[in-house]
Design a protein around this motif. Structure first.
Motif, PDB file in Angstrom:
ATOM      1  N   LYS A  74       0.817  -1.208   0.000  1.00  9.62           N
ATOM      2  CA  LYS A  74       0.000   0.000   0.000  1.00  9.62           C
ATOM      3  C   LYS A  74       0.854   1.262   0.000  1.00  9.62           C
ATOM      4  O   LYS A  74       0.425   2.304  -0.480  1.00  9.62           O
ATOM      5  N   ARG A  75       2.074   1.170   0.539  1.00  6.28           N
ATOM      6  CA  ARG A  75       2.925   2.349   0.588  1.00  6.28           C
ATOM      7  C   ARG A  75       3.432   2.732  -0.809  1.00  6.28           C
ATOM      8  O   ARG A  75       3.788   3.870  -1.052  1.00  6.28           O
ATOM      9  N   GLY A  76       3.465   1.753  -1.688  1.00  6.43           N
ATOM     10  CA  GLY A  76       3.881   2.035  -3.049  1.00  6.43           C
ATOM     11  C   GLY A  76       2.734   2.326  -3.983  1.00  6.43           C
ATOM     12  O   GLY A  76       2.938   2.536  -5.188  1.00  6.43           O
ATOM     13  N   ALA A  77       1.513   2.377  -3.445  1.00  2.39           N
ATOM     14  CA  ALA A  77       0.333   2.571  -4.287  1.00  2.39           C
ATOM     15  C   ALA A  77       0.038   4.048  -4.547  1.00  2.39           C
ATOM     16  O   ALA A  77      -0.867   4.376  -5.299  1.00  2.39           O
ATOM     17  N   ILE A  78       0.798   4.944  -3.952  1.00  2.00           N
ATOM     18  CA  ILE A  78       0.587   6.376  -4.167  1.00  2.00           C
ATOM     19  C   ILE A  78       0.988   6.750  -5.595  1.00  2.00           C
ATOM     20  O   ILE A  78       1.959   6.230  -6.133  1.00  2.00           O
ATOM     21  N   THR A  79       0.221   7.635  -6.216  1.00  2.00           N
ATOM     22  CA  THR A  79       0.545   8.031  -7.588  1.00  2.00           C
ATOM     23  C   THR A  79       1.792   8.911  -7.594  1.00  2.00           C
ATOM     24  O   THR A  79       2.120   9.578  -6.605  1.00  2.00           O
ATOM     25  N   LEU A  80       2.456   8.922  -8.735  1.00  2.00           N
ATOM     26  CA  LEU A  80       3.665   9.724  -8.862  1.00  2.00           C
ATOM     27  C   LEU A  80       3.331  11.209  -8.722  1.00  2.00           C
ATOM     28  O   LEU A  80       4.133  11.992  -8.185  1.00  2.00           O
ATOM     29  N   ARG A  81       2.172  11.591  -9.197  1.00  2.00           N
ATOM     30  CA  ARG A  81       1.757  13.003  -9.070  1.00  2.00           C
ATOM     31  C   ARG A  81       1.637  13.391  -7.601  1.00  2.00           C
ATOM     32  O   ARG A  81       2.142  14.447  -7.181  1.00  2.00           O
ATOM     33  N   ILE A 113       3.570  10.569 -16.948  1.00  2.00           N
ATOM     34  CA  ILE A 113       3.579   9.389 -16.066  1.00  2.00           C
ATOM     35  C   ILE A 113       3.020   9.709 -14.683  1.00  2.00           C
ATOM     36  O   ILE A 113       3.199   8.932 -13.746  1.00  2.00           O
ATOM     37  N   GLY A 114       2.337  10.832 -14.549  1.00  2.00           N
ATOM     38  CA  GLY A 114       1.832  11.251 -13.243  1.00  2.00           C
ATOM     39  C   GLY A 114       0.812  10.303 -12.644  1.00  2.00           C
ATOM     40  O   GLY A 114       0.663  10.241 -11.423  1.00  2.00           O
ATOM     41  N   ARG A 115       0.077   9.548 -13.482  1.00  2.00           N
ATOM     42  CA  ARG A 115      -0.936   8.627 -12.961  1.00  2.00           C
ATOM     43  C   ARG A 115      -0.369   7.286 -12.529  1.00  2.00           C
ATOM     44  O   ARG A 115      -1.060   6.492 -11.873  1.00  2.00           O
ATOM     45  N   LYS A 116       0.865   7.024 -12.883  1.00  2.00           N
ATOM     46  CA  LYS A 116       1.507   5.773 -12.464  1.00  2.00           C
ATOM     47  C   LYS A 116       1.722   5.780 -10.946  1.00  2.00           C
ATOM     48  O   LYS A 116       1.967   6.822 -10.345  1.00  2.00           O
ATOM     49  N   THR A 117       1.624   4.597 -10.343  1.00  2.00           N
ATOM     50  CA  THR A 117       1.945   4.496  -8.920  1.00  2.00           C
ATOM     51  C   THR A 117       3.450   4.286  -8.761  1.00  2.00           C
ATOM     52  O   THR A 117       4.131   3.873  -9.705  1.00  2.00           O
ATOM     53  N   LEU A 118       3.962   4.553  -7.573  1.00  2.00           N
ATOM     54  CA  LEU A 118       5.382   4.352  -7.339  1.00  2.00           C
ATOM     55  C   LEU A 118       5.780   2.904  -7.587  1.00  2.00           C
ATOM     56  O   LEU A 118       6.777   2.622  -8.245  1.00  2.00           O
ATOM     57  N   ARG A 151      14.959  11.393 -10.123  1.00  2.00           N
ATOM     58  CA  ARG A 151      15.911  10.505  -9.427  1.00  2.00           C
ATOM     59  C   ARG A 151      15.826  10.715  -7.916  1.00  2.00           C
ATOM     60  O   ARG A 151      15.832   9.751  -7.135  1.00  2.00           O
ATOM     61  N   ALA A 152      15.761  11.976  -7.511  1.00  2.00           N
ATOM     62  CA  ALA A 152      15.691  12.282  -6.079  1.00  2.00           C
ATOM     63  C   ALA A 152      14.387  11.766  -5.461  1.00  2.00           C
ATOM     64  O   ALA A 152      14.371  11.274  -4.334  1.00  2.00           O
ATOM     65  N   MET A 153      13.292  11.860  -6.205  1.00  3.87           N
ATOM     66  CA  MET A 153      12.010  11.334  -5.715  1.00  3.87           C
ATOM     67  C   MET A 153      12.084   9.841  -5.471  1.00  3.87           C
ATOM     68  O   MET A 153      11.571   9.321  -4.477  1.00  3.87           O
ATOM     69  N   MET A 154      12.728   9.127  -6.390  1.00  2.97           N
ATOM     70  CA  MET A 154      12.832   7.684  -6.261  1.00  2.97           C
ATOM     71  C   MET A 154      13.746   7.288  -5.094  1.00  2.97           C
ATOM     72  O   MET A 154      13.473   6.331  -4.379  1.00  2.97           O
ATOM     73  N   ARG A 155      14.820   8.055  -4.883  1.00  5.45           N
ATOM     74  CA  ARG A 155      15.689   7.778  -3.737  1.00  5.45           C
ATOM     75  C   ARG A 155      14.925   7.976  -2.421  1.00  5.45           C
ATOM     76  O   ARG A 155      15.084   7.200  -1.479  1.00  5.45           O
ATOM     77  N   ALA A 156      14.098   9.030  -2.386  1.00  7.84           N
ATOM     78  CA  ALA A 156      13.296   9.272  -1.189  1.00  7.84           C
ATOM     79  C   ALA A 156      12.279   8.152  -0.978  1.00  7.84           C
ATOM     80  O   ALA A 156      12.028   7.735   0.157  1.00  7.84           O
ATOM     81  N   ALA A 157      11.698   7.649  -2.057  1.00  5.78           N
ATOM     82  CA  ALA A 157      10.726   6.552  -1.951  1.00  5.78           C
ATOM     83  C   ALA A 157      11.394   5.279  -1.441  1.00  5.78           C
ATOM     84  O   ALA A 157      10.802   4.517  -0.665  1.00  5.78           O
ATOM     85  N   ILE A 158      12.635   5.042  -1.853  1.00  8.08           N
ATOM     86  CA  ILE A 158      13.372   3.871  -1.374  1.00  8.08           C
ATOM     87  C   ILE A 158      13.667   4.003   0.113  1.00  8.08           C
ATOM     88  O   ILE A 158      13.528   3.045   0.880  1.00  8.08           O
ATOM     89  N   ARG A 159      14.081   5.221   0.525  1.00 11.76           N
ATOM     90  CA  ARG A 159      14.379   5.441   1.943  1.00 11.76           C
ATOM     91  C   ARG A 159      13.150   5.211   2.811  1.00 11.76           C
ATOM     92  O   ARG A 159      13.261   4.711   3.930  1.00 11.76           O
ATOM     93  N   GLU A 160      11.971   5.568   2.291  1.00 17.13           N
ATOM     94  CA  GLU A 160      10.739   5.390   3.049  1.00 17.13           C
ATOM     95  C   GLU A 160      10.122   4.003   2.843  1.00 17.13           C
ATOM     96  O   GLU A 160       9.000   3.756   3.267  1.00 17.13           O
ATOM     97  N   LYS A 161      10.855   3.138   2.160  1.00 22.72           N
ATOM     98  CA  LYS A 161      10.430   1.749   1.934  1.00 22.72           C
ATOM     99  C   LYS A 161       9.088   1.678   1.214  1.00 22.72           C
ATOM    100  O   LYS A 161       8.229   0.856   1.521  1.00 22.72           O
TER     101      LYS A 161
END
Length: 403
Positions: A74-81, A113-118, A151-161
């Protein structure tokens, strides 16, 4: 432990239909497992078309829990937007950098790609975005810079698992061309003088600030009395019409790649000190945000300060009057841009033997590599100077060895 089963056969937790009796009924296989936390942890289910896939996922879930790398789906279900908006609210960057990030998100990321989920974003999605920017005509270096916030957004998403890996990894970027400045992009001394003579009088000093101190046009227009420190020039502000409220009002903002309390010092040659004094004597200064600026509207206290955009009109008129234009697709265009004067500053300094590191600092580049890639070829006599230095340094040693 995760369990693998078929609802059509085992009826877990309750079956209302008759069970399937055939060996291959075609119904999905379900994996039921608990999140980390023991018996009180939340249970989850996920279905697969084949038992082999379900068994593999069950093993992965248990391994991830044992190794402490389990990710809540569920934590990865947030949209990229939505994630981009949340990420922007958390980072601490300069105002100009924030505006650049917002521009990329609004123009490129959200529409594509704003509608894609993380968790659903893939490397192929990012590659498609890169390809679209390339087809639009953006330079390779610009595309790479535009991807920095993603790139920075994805690094932050990895840090937050929220995700395990960055979809930006492995993406192929367009090949960069050389960033070296061509000699035809650098005006001669005579051409610099011609531009200064023909530009509107109130902007003549801007030519010398760019050519003699390497300032960017926005930095030159933001020049104020406190920037003159006698033997050196301290640049710490630039003009911008896009800062803060977005009302197009010109404001003073920090330098490029700098925070509000950072600055850049450049040696001030005597001729430039004299030009600054002459400008103040003729045109005076205007108080803007508590600073005594040298470039202001013709009518004191009215309108807004000039920007790089409004300055462009005066630049074009000056080059037309100096005969420094070229015909492109039937249209008359200036032979140089204001940035060409920074090229003049760098090439003159390097040609005079000033170390590359010093020139890089005075230009305000993020790294000496930027300076070397852009201007390193403008020191053709460097090999000869090196040979002379090494010969002079080693000759005494060779004589000592011979004796």
């Amino acid at each position: 432990m995760a369990t693998v089963w078929q609802k059509c056969r085992d009826g877990y937790p309750k079956r209302t239909d008759p069970p399937c009796e055939g060996p291959k009924c075609g119904h999905p296989w379900t994996v039921r497992y608990r999140e980390p936390g023991g018996r009180t942890a939340k249970q989850r289910e996920k279905s697969f078309p084949r038992k082999k896939e379900a068994d593999a996922y069950a093993s992965k879930v248990e391994n991830d829990k044992n190794e402490g790398v389990y990710l809540d789906p569920k934590r990865g279900a947030i949209t990229l937007r939505a994630w981009a908006e949340q990420w922007l609210g958390q980072i601490i960057v300069g105002e100009s950098t924030r505006r650049n990030y917002e521009g990329f998100i609004e123009k490129w990321l959200v529409p594509n790609i704003g509608r894609k989920t993380l968790s659903g974003l893939t490397a192929s999605d990012v590659q498609s975005l890169v390809n679209k920017m390339h087809r639009s005509g953006l330079a390779a270096s610009t595309i790479s810079d535009r991807l920095n916030p993603l790139r920075a957004m994805m690094r932050a998403a990895i840090r937050e698992k929220r995700i395990a890996d960055s979809p930006c990894e492995g993406v192929t970027l367009p090949r960069r061309g050389t960033s070296a400045v061509g000699e035809d992009e650098i005006p001669t001394l005579e051409q610099v003088h011609a531009i200064a003579r023909n530009i509107s009088g109130q902007y003549a000093l801007s030519i010398w600030l760019m050519a003699g101190a390497g300032l960017r046009i926005s930095e030159a227009l933001g020049f104020s009395v406190d920037c003159d420190r006698g033997d050196f020039l301290r640049s710490r502000r630039q003009v911008s019409s896009k800062a803060n409220q977005g009302d197009c009002r010109t404001r003073l903002v920090p330098l490029k790649h700098r925070t509000e309390d950072e600055y850049r010092d450049v040696p001030l040659p005597p001729f430039l000190s004299a030009e600054i004094e002459a400008h103040i004597d003729q045109w005076g200064v205007t108080d803007v945000e508590g600073f005594q600026v040298l470039f202001a509207p013709r009518e004191r206290g009215k309108g807004t300060m000039p920007t790089a955009t409004t300055y462009g009109y005066h630049w074009r008129k000056a080059l037309e009057a100096a005969g420094l234009t070229v015909l492109v697709d039937g249209k008359v265009k200036p032979l140089f841009t204001p940035h060409s004067l920074r090229h003049f500053f760098a090439s003159t300094a390097l040609g005079g033997g000033v170390p590359l590191l010093e020139v890089s600092r005075w230009l305000g580049h993020r790294s000496i590599k930027v300076t070397a890639d852009t201007y390193g070829h403008l020191t053709p006599d460097a090999p000869e100077r090196f040979r002379t230095v090494m010969q002079d340094a080693l000759r005494p040693a060779l004589k000592a060895v011979a004796s």
